[in-house]
Design a protein around this motif. Sequence first.
Motif, PDB file in Angstrom:
ATOM      1  N   LYS A  39       0.833  -1.201   0.000  1.00  0.00           N
ATOM      2  CA  LYS A  39       0.000   0.000   0.000  1.00  0.00           C
ATOM      3  C   LYS A  39       0.870   1.255   0.000  1.00  0.00           C
ATOM      4  O   LYS A  39       1.857   1.349   0.725  1.00  0.00           O
ATOM      5  CB  LYS A  39      -0.932   0.002   1.223  1.00  0.00           C
ATOM      6  N   GLU A  40       0.482   2.233  -0.799  1.00  0.00           N
ATOM      7  CA  GLU A  40       1.289   3.447  -0.957  1.00  0.00           C
ATOM      8  C   GLU A  40       1.499   4.173   0.372  1.00  0.00           C
ATOM      9  O   GLU A  40       2.600   4.652   0.662  1.00  0.00           O
ATOM     10  CB  GLU A  40       0.624   4.400  -1.966  1.00  0.00           C
ATOM     11  N   THR A  41       0.451   4.267   1.190  1.00  0.00           N
ATOM     12  CA  THR A  41       0.595   5.025   2.431  1.00  0.00           C
ATOM     13  C   THR A  41       1.514   4.316   3.404  1.00  0.00           C
ATOM     14  O   THR A  41       2.201   4.966   4.195  1.00  0.00           O
ATOM     15  CB  THR A  41      -0.777   5.251   3.091  1.00  0.00           C
ATOM     16  N   GLN A  72       4.165   2.569   2.506  1.00  0.00           N
ATOM     17  CA  GLN A  72       5.498   2.917   2.031  1.00  0.00           C
ATOM     18  C   GLN A  72       5.816   4.387   2.324  1.00  0.00           C
ATOM     19  O   GLN A  72       6.970   4.747   2.598  1.00  0.00           O
ATOM     20  CB  GLN A  72       5.599   2.642   0.533  1.00  0.00           C
ATOM     21  N   ASN A  73       4.768   5.219   2.295  1.00  0.00           N
ATOM     22  CA  ASN A  73       4.976   6.637   2.588  1.00  0.00           C
ATOM     23  C   ASN A  73       5.363   6.867   4.042  1.00  0.00           C
ATOM     24  O   ASN A  73       5.936   7.910   4.373  1.00  0.00           O
ATOM     25  CB  ASN A  73       3.712   7.436   2.261  1.00  0.00           C
ATOM     26  N   GLU A  81      -6.367   7.385   1.851  1.00  0.00           N
ATOM     27  CA  GLU A  81      -4.934   7.518   2.060  1.00  0.00           C
ATOM     28  C   GLU A  81      -4.627   8.981   2.334  1.00  0.00           C
ATOM     29  O   GLU A  81      -4.722   9.822   1.438  1.00  0.00           O
ATOM     30  CB  GLU A  81      -4.160   7.025   0.832  1.00  0.00           C
ATOM     31  N   MET A 130      -3.468  12.137  -0.047  1.00  0.00           N
ATOM     32  CA  MET A 130      -2.505  11.640  -1.027  1.00  0.00           C
ATOM     33  C   MET A 130      -3.039  11.651  -2.462  1.00  0.00           C
ATOM     34  O   MET A 130      -2.326  12.038  -3.382  1.00  0.00           O
ATOM     35  CB  MET A 130      -2.036  10.234  -0.632  1.00  0.00           C
ATOM     36  N   ALA A 188      -1.090  10.826 -10.516  1.00  0.00           N
ATOM     37  CA  ALA A 188      -0.604   9.465 -10.346  1.00  0.00           C
ATOM     38  C   ALA A 188      -1.748   8.460 -10.383  1.00  0.00           C
ATOM     39  O   ALA A 188      -2.865   8.750  -9.963  1.00  0.00           O
ATOM     40  CB  ALA A 188       0.147   9.335  -9.020  1.00  0.00           C
ATOM     41  N   ARG A 202      -3.820   5.397  -9.116  1.00  0.00           N
ATOM     42  CA  ARG A 202      -4.069   4.739  -7.836  1.00  0.00           C
ATOM     43  C   ARG A 202      -4.058   3.235  -8.064  1.00  0.00           C
ATOM     44  O   ARG A 202      -4.947   2.692  -8.709  1.00  0.00           O
ATOM     45  CB  ARG A 202      -5.401   5.204  -7.265  1.00  0.00           C
ATOM     46  N   ARG A 203      -3.067   2.576  -7.513  1.00  0.00           N
ATOM     47  CA  ARG A 203      -2.829   1.180  -7.849  1.00  0.00           C
ATOM     48  C   ARG A 203      -3.301   0.223  -6.758  1.00  0.00           C
ATOM     49  O   ARG A 203      -3.370   0.576  -5.587  1.00  0.00           O
ATOM     50  CB  ARG A 203      -1.335   0.942  -8.116  1.00  0.00           C
ATOM     51  N   ALA A 256      -2.546  -2.756  -4.278  1.00  0.00           N
ATOM     52  CA  ALA A 256      -1.303  -3.069  -3.563  1.00  0.00           C
ATOM     53  C   ALA A 256      -0.543  -4.215  -4.225  1.00  0.00           C
ATOM     54  O   ALA A 256       0.695  -4.215  -4.266  1.00  0.00           O
ATOM     55  CB  ALA A 256      -1.607  -3.413  -2.101  1.00  0.00           C
ATOM     56  N   ARG A 266       2.317  -3.540  -7.114  1.00  0.00           N
ATOM     57  CA  ARG A 266       3.700  -3.298  -6.732  1.00  0.00           C
ATOM     58  C   ARG A 266       4.392  -4.606  -6.350  1.00  0.00           C
ATOM     59  O   ARG A 266       5.532  -4.873  -6.747  1.00  0.00           O
ATOM     60  CB  ARG A 266       3.742  -2.305  -5.563  1.00  0.00           C
TER      61      ARG A 266
END
Length: 480
Positions: free
Chosen positions: A176-178, A180-181, A369, A398, A405, A407-408, A410, A413
């Motif tokens: 998940k992007e958040t 990793q953020n 997010e 985000m 960007a 929104r992918r 999870a 990745r």
Amino acid sequence: MSFTADRLLLFGATGDLSQRMLLPSLCALDADELIDDDLKIVATARSEMSDTEFRNFAREALEKFLPKDRRGGMAHFLNRLTYQQLDATTLEGYDELARKVGEPKNGLAIFLSTAPSLFGPTIKGLQHAGLDGPNVRMCLEKPLGTDLGTSCEINDAVAAAFPEDRIFRIDHYLGKETVQNLLALRFANVLFEPIWNSNYIEHVQITVAETVGLEGRVAFYDDAGALRDMVQNHMLQLLALVAMEPPTSFDSTAVRDEKVKVLRALRQVTRGETVTGQYRAGAISGKSVPGYDEELGKDSDTETFVAIKGHVDNWRWKGVPFYLRTGKRLPERVTEIVVQFRCVPHSIFAGKGATMQPNRLVIGIQPEENITLSLMAKVPGLDREGIRLRQVPLDIAMPDAFSGAVRRIAYERLLLDLIEGDQTLFVRRDEVEAQWHWIDAIREEWTAEDLKPKTYTAGTWGPSAAIALAERDGVSWHDE
């Protein structure tokens, strides 16, 4: 060994995970031209299908679970797919599967999404067919056991064919992007890292709340419960990312070395530091829902809610409680991390009647997010009757901050990292075993206390004892 796989073998390809996540993720990657044209995807499961029948099956899954705006080039993706029926419990059929896979030019990545009981027979079958060579990677989907002993059995079975540097244990929260953020927030901003310790942080809360009940996972969930289903993997990974020391670099060894140090520093939970619950009939979003025992069709002592007060016994976090909470049939679906800072040591405004509240950082992971930092600010006015201060949120949504960007999912990745061989966002064996060591000790404590789940009404935030767990320390859960 570093290589980009040109063969991907999906076990359990007709299952729910494949339909909801794996096939949509791979199709989206294909549409964005992020996987090479020569990547061939071989699907396998018990069901008997031809290549054409599986492609039709995959098309239906994509139309159901992949947003319309991400389905570009679906036909191109479907043409990558082939299918081979297999009973994973017997050696018969693995030679035919190997022929279907063919001889990769670069390497093969295998994604194993099956019941843990099939891991051992599957590994033996792959060895029998020669699908365990130095250019083969193995990805394992949870659950990886039900305790430390069974987890070691699974890891030993896989390790008999694959060395650790070719084993990818997946935890989709790490994709998940958040999440990793969180690393970027801590280690790319001088603002936070100097105060990311017990001198400035009072406590940390991690909540993973679900509104759903069993959702077709009856047998699995009643054997697992909330502690093993959510805390052992997702929540402890979030805790490790919050609490880890700065790694020397952003590579798989450095990051995972620091995470495992945190997991090994977790203090054993003692009496009174956990609360368990099980939901009864209630309402979610105004709709009546049955209780757990009604959904299950029998009485059960399985917990659908757990709250834990944990501690990380090292210099950075000594004395800082970590409150973990997860459950089903809660009022809203939310996953978030709350970092509560300490109050300022002295308020210069107290003599003017102002009240202070400590700063708070809220990192929302799902469904939204976002990152919110609450700061104290002066309310506008002439202050004739005293100064008034109020919390003002600084919000970073985000999706708005990165509006261009994509929104992918999870798994996009993580599947791409598997194909390319990057283990940074995957879980190492010593991490898994450190997690199970802590979880097993909690379950042993429950057994010793003969602890049974307290009931709570669906649509509430769990048993009242969970509120008391935090309130004893003067802490309120973030939803209150």
